[in-house]
Scaffold this motif. Structure first.
Motif, PDB file in Angstrom:
ATOM      1  N   GLN A  36      54.766 -85.150 -11.071  1.00 48.91           N
ATOM      2  CA  GLN A  36      53.975 -85.222 -12.292  1.00 48.91           C
ATOM      3  C   GLN A  36      52.914 -86.324 -12.226  1.00 48.91           C
ATOM      4  OE1 GLN A  36      56.090 -84.531 -16.041  1.00 48.91           O
ATOM      5  NE2 GLN A  36      57.728 -83.567 -14.872  1.00 48.91           N
ATOM      6  N   VAL A  37      53.221 -87.436 -11.569  1.00 51.18           N
ATOM      7  CA  VAL A  37      52.203 -88.483 -11.402  1.00 51.18           C
ATOM      8  C   VAL A  37      51.119 -87.971 -10.457  1.00 51.18           C
ATOM      9  CG1 VAL A  37      51.723 -90.810 -10.551  1.00 51.18           C
ATOM     10  CG2 VAL A  37      53.754 -90.405 -11.939  1.00 51.18           C
ATOM     11  N   LYS A  55      44.442 -84.161 -11.450  1.00 53.05           N
ATOM     12  CA  LYS A  55      43.710 -83.578 -12.574  1.00 53.05           C
ATOM     13  C   LYS A  55      42.735 -84.566 -13.216  1.00 53.05           C
ATOM     14  CE  LYS A  55      47.618 -80.782 -14.104  1.00 53.05           C
ATOM     15  NZ  LYS A  55      48.586 -80.649 -15.193  1.00 53.05           N
ATOM     16  N   SER A  69      50.204 -84.924  -9.908  1.00 52.54           N
ATOM     17  CA  SER A  69      49.440 -83.923 -10.629  1.00 52.54           C
ATOM     18  C   SER A  69      48.477 -84.571 -11.626  1.00 52.54           C
ATOM     19  CB  SER A  69      50.397 -82.983 -11.362  1.00 52.54           C
ATOM     20  OG  SER A  69      49.684 -82.036 -12.112  1.00 52.54           O
ATOM     21  N   SER A  70      48.944 -85.587 -12.329  1.00 54.82           N
ATOM     22  CA  SER A  70      48.079 -86.287 -13.288  1.00 54.82           C
ATOM     23  C   SER A  70      46.911 -86.967 -12.594  1.00 54.82           C
ATOM     24  CB  SER A  70      48.893 -87.328 -14.072  1.00 54.82           C
ATOM     25  OG  SER A  70      49.827 -86.694 -14.911  1.00 54.82           O
ATOM     26  N   MET A  81      50.951 -91.363 -20.178  1.00 52.88           N
ATOM     27  CA  MET A  81      51.456 -90.253 -19.395  1.00 52.88           C
ATOM     28  C   MET A  81      52.630 -89.622 -20.126  1.00 52.88           C
ATOM     29  SD  MET A  81      51.407 -91.547 -15.438  1.00 52.88           S
ATOM     30  CE  MET A  81      52.138 -93.146 -15.744  1.00 52.88           C
ATOM     31  N   GLU A 103      43.746 -87.026 -15.096  1.00 52.31           N
ATOM     32  CA  GLU A 103      44.349 -87.514 -16.337  1.00 52.31           C
ATOM     33  C   GLU A 103      44.627 -89.013 -16.257  1.00 52.31           C
ATOM     34  OE1 GLU A 103      46.627 -83.338 -17.496  1.00 52.31           O
ATOM     35  OE2 GLU A 103      47.802 -85.000 -16.719  1.00 52.31           O
ATOM     36  N   ILE A 104      44.808 -89.495 -15.037  1.00 51.89           N
ATOM     37  CA  ILE A 104      44.944 -90.928 -14.786  1.00 51.89           C
ATOM     38  C   ILE A 104      43.723 -91.316 -13.963  1.00 51.89           C
ATOM     39  CG2 ILE A 104      46.352 -92.765 -13.812  1.00 51.89           C
ATOM     40  CD1 ILE A 104      48.748 -90.866 -13.879  1.00 51.89           C
TER      41      ILE A 104
END
Length: 122
Positions: free
Chosen positions: A18-19, A25, A21-22, A1, A27-28
């Protein structure tokens, strides 16, 4: 991240946003282990209590779960992720409409702008 922090805003809110959002999306990944509080704090060069506060909020939202002796993991419940994704979208739309409203645009003008853009997502 990877995070970008702005020192003019509360750090825990930025980590939290931000977590979230990740996760939204993708991303995580669902079920993925995230860094420990200490690892995250060291990586961001911030106080561990700040990261702990963000992690507690993520757990209250049921986006993460802490497994004793194993660490903190992203939920495997795709419905929870879908819910947060839509909540983030609604917040973005509210901010967008408020900004255009402050510029004096009416709802019909906003709709016309969106139509002219063809509803394209970026």
């Amino acid at each position: 991240m990877k995070f970008v922090l702005d020192l003019s805003q509360p750090l825990y809110e930025q980590v939290l946003a931000q977590v979230r959002s990740s996760i939204a999306k993708g991303e995580i990944a669902l079920g993925e282990k995230i860094p420990s509080v200490r690892e995250m704090a060291q990586g961001l060069k911030i106080n561990p209590n700040t990261v702990m506060r963000a992690y507690q909020e993520l757990e209250r939202d049921q986006l993460t779960e802490t497994r004793r002796g194993q660490g903190t993991f992203i939920t495997t419940d795709s419905e929870k992720v879908r819910t947060i994704r839509y909540r983030l979208a609604e917040e973005a739309v509210d901010e967008f409409l408020a900004k255009l409203g402050s510029l004096g645009f009416t709802a019909s003008e906003v709709a016309a702008i969106l139509r002219s853009k063809g509803g394209e997502a970026r």
